[in-house]
Enzyme design. Structure first.
Site, PDB file in Angstrom:
ATOM      1  CB  ILE A   1       7.299   7.187  14.349  1.00  0.00           C
ATOM      2  CG1 ILE A   1       8.284   6.165  14.370  1.00  0.00           C
ATOM      3  CG2 ILE A   1       7.209   7.842  13.110  1.00  0.00           C
ATOM      4  CD1 ILE A   1       9.658   6.784  14.075  1.00  0.00           C
TER       5      ILE A   1
ATOM      6  NE  ARG B   1       0.838  12.812   6.893  1.00  0.00           N
ATOM      7  CZ  ARG B   1       0.763  14.173   7.196  1.00  0.00           C
ATOM      8  NH1 ARG B   1      -0.309  14.889   7.476  1.00  0.00           N
ATOM      9  NH2 ARG B   1       2.016  14.700   7.435  1.00  0.00           N
TER      10      ARG B   1
ATOM     11  CB  CYS C   1      -4.672   6.763  10.446  1.00  0.00           C
ATOM     12  SG  CYS C   1      -4.908   5.352   9.902  1.00  0.00           S
TER      13      CYS C   1
ATOM     14  CE  LYS D   1      -1.552   2.074   3.712  1.00  0.00           C
ATOM     15  NZ  LYS D   1      -1.864   3.522   3.688  1.00  0.00           N
ATOM     16  CG  ASN D   2       2.982   2.422   3.639  1.00  0.00           C
ATOM     17  OD1 ASN D   2       1.732   3.084   3.572  1.00  0.00           O
ATOM     18  ND2 ASN D   2       3.451   1.876   4.780  1.00  0.00           N
TER      19      ASN D   2
ATOM     20  NE  ARG E   1      -0.005  10.731  10.285  1.00  0.00           N
ATOM     21  CZ  ARG E   1      -0.330   9.811   9.625  1.00  0.00           C
ATOM     22  NH1 ARG E   1       0.549   8.918   8.859  1.00  0.00           N
ATOM     23  NH2 ARG E   1      -1.634   9.534   9.226  1.00  0.00           N
ATOM     24  N   PRO E   2       2.761  16.952  10.929  1.00  0.00           N
ATOM     25  CG  PRO E   2       4.396  18.197  11.695  1.00  0.00           C
ATOM     26  CD  PRO E   2       3.643  17.138  12.019  1.00  0.00           C
ATOM     27  CB  ILE E   3       2.834  18.919   5.230  1.00  0.00           C
ATOM     28  CG1 ILE E   3       2.137  20.416   5.341  1.00  0.00           C
ATOM     29  CG2 ILE E   3       1.540  17.973   5.469  1.00  0.00           C
ATOM     30  CD1 ILE E   3       1.547  20.704   4.109  1.00  0.00           C
ATOM     31  CG  ASP E   4       7.164  21.223   9.619  1.00  0.00           C
ATOM     32  OD1 ASP E   4       6.562  20.066   9.737  1.00  0.00           O
ATOM     33  OD2 ASP E   4       8.286  21.442  10.456  1.00  0.00           O
ATOM     34  CG  LEU E   5      10.190  17.980   8.375  1.00  0.00           C
ATOM     35  CD1 LEU E   5      10.677  16.482   8.882  1.00  0.00           C
ATOM     36  CD2 LEU E   5      11.316  18.902   8.466  1.00  0.00           C
TER      37      LEU E   5
ATOM     38  CG  ASP F   1       2.899   1.715   9.381  1.00  0.00           C
ATOM     39  OD1 ASP F   1       2.440   2.293  10.060  1.00  0.00           O
ATOM     40  OD2 ASP F   1       3.037   1.713   7.956  1.00  0.00           O
TER      41      ASP F   1
ATOM     42  NE  ARG G   1      -6.756   4.874   5.061  1.00  0.00           N
ATOM     43  CZ  ARG G   1      -5.960   4.877   5.952  1.00  0.00           C
ATOM     44  NH1 ARG G   1      -6.162   4.531   7.313  1.00  0.00           N
ATOM     45  NH2 ARG G   1      -4.465   5.535   5.709  1.00  0.00           N
TER      46      ARG G   1
END
Length: 427
Positions: A335, A99, A123, A22-23, A128-132, A313, A405
């Site tokens: 994490i 996400r 989820c 999936k990933n 889980r910010p997207i700043d990076l 995971d 999912r």
């Protein structure tokens, strides 16, 4: 809404096929946005997230076609063609559900010179910010602004320039986004402290098959020489190491023996090592791994970490398995800060788990008992399935849309190796 009902206590034995990851699939699909030629992906798992990502690609102007597979088969072949991007916006109604949708930001920006993407959902396992993602894209030439819940990125002059960025902490998603963006930049990019997960390797190999120039694949430093254009390709999605690890835990918790087929043991080093430490027999052979448990499970001390460490995971599945270990285990989650939401549900089944901050102490119990439980996220869902397989009596797992999912036809696969499991509707 569907539920899964499990009557536990059966020992699982037999061969169980592992699906495409999936990933990896959700990382490879947006690669199609980088070219006007078709990208054909084989071994694509039949999952709700894959379908959802397909709808997002359609929203951007790409066509998606399923070919050459029967509905009863596992996996499928999808050809994606983004001849012309009819939109550069990924809207809230689609992105909020998944996400991984943020992964269209880099490819659309690189191809069209601009992109507007809603902040993502997915989820509820922590912040889980997207700043990076944004800092990395900015380092290779993007100009960014955020307003009304959207990120707007532009490339001055229509093309990213390339550049150098060192991640302060390892980020899989941000690495994926910047790599996809950098392959069409006008110059060279150097990405340091990049994630090394097998899914990153799979992404890079697919991009190379499309004509990208990437050095250092599989290491923490990626050197990318931008090219004017990419071409189409046919590429097979890697096996799902998390699905394989989950079913390995199913063999262990039921005292069973499963031959997991279509897997890559090299991608599962930390998981397989932990199983061995827990007293489980692990026998890799080619593209298969046999996992057998014929004695009491041993307790473990595990800490999640980026690859090649123990995957976050897999934490919930190991917690369920360790509920049946002879002793006390300690799990530390580094994490995501909210990844113990399955603990109260496991407690309903007789588990003895105490959480303090990011650490969970699991005291093995003699028996688990079936109970009605509710899934909170994808991997938590699987932990409840595993507990149900080993529990006395009947377990009902609700909110299984989380499972859909990430696990292709879970009840079919488990039924085929001896589980008493079925999906039922409320009607």
């Amino acid at each position: 809404m569907d539920r899964i009902i499990i009557r536990g206590g059966n020992r699982l034995t037999g061969r169980l096929p592992i699906s495409g990851a999936k990933n990896a699939a959700l990382t490879l699909m947006p690669c199609a946005l980088l070219t006007d030629e078709p990208l054909t992906l084989r071994n694509l798992p039949r999952l709700a997230d894959v379908d959802g990502f397909g709808h997002l690609l359609n929203q951007l102007g790409a066509s998606t076609a399923i070919q050459g597979t029967r509905p009863e088969d596992f996996g499928r072949v999808m050809t994606i063609r983004a001849g012309t991007l009819t939109s550069t916006e990924a809207p809230y109604d689609i992105v909020r559900k998944m996400r991984a949708s943020i992964l269209v930001l880099g490819p659309v920006l690189a191809r069209a010179g601009e992109a507007r993407v809603s902040l993502p959902g997915g989820c509820a396992i922590g912040n889980r910010p997207i700043d990076l993602h944004l800092k990395a894209l900015e380092a290779i030439g993007a100009e960014l602004e955020m307003a009304a819940g959207y990120v707007r990125a532009t490339a001055p002059g229509g093309k990213l320039t390339g550049g150098r960025y060192r991640f302060p902490v390892v980020s899989v998603g941000a690495t994926e986004n910047v790599v996809m963006a950098a392959v069409l930049a006008t110059g060279r990019s150097r990405i340091e402290n990049a994630a090394r997960e097998p899914e990153i390797v799979d992404l890079c190999r697919c991009l190379v098959a499309m004509g990208a120039k990437i050095e250092g694949i599989g290491t923490e430093t990626l050197e990318i020489e931008g090219v004017p254009r990419l071409h189409g390709a046919t590429y097979a999605v890697m096996p799902d190491r998390i699905e394989a690890g989950s079913y390995a835990c199913a063999a262990a918790i039921t005292g069973g023996s499963l031959e997991l087929t279509g897997v890559s043991a090299d991608d599962m080093g930390a998981t397989l090592a932990a199983l061995v430490e827990a007293g489980v027999t692990v026998e890799p052979a080619g593209d298969a791994v046999r996992v057998s448990a014929d004695g009491p499970l041993k307790p473990l001390t595990l800490t999640t970490a980026p690859f090649p460490g123990f995957a976050t995971d897999m934490q919930a599945q190991f917690m369920a398995m360790l509920c049946k270990a002879a002793g006390t285990s300690v799990l530390t989650e580094t994490i995501f800060e909210n990844r113990y939401m399955h603990v109260p549900e496991l407690a309903r089944m007789g588990a003895d788990v105490t959480v303090s901050g990011r650490t969970a102490v699991v005291k093995g119990v003699d028996r688990l008992v079936g109970a009605p439980v509710m899934a909170t996220d994808l991997r938590a869902s699987m932990s409840l399935i595993l507990a149900g397989l080993a529990a006395e009596g009947e377990t009902q797992v609700s909110r299984i849309y989380h499972l859909d999912r990430g696990y292709e036809r879970l009840e079919e696969k488990l039924s085929a190796v001896g589980a008493d499991i079925e999906r039922v509707g409320d009607g």
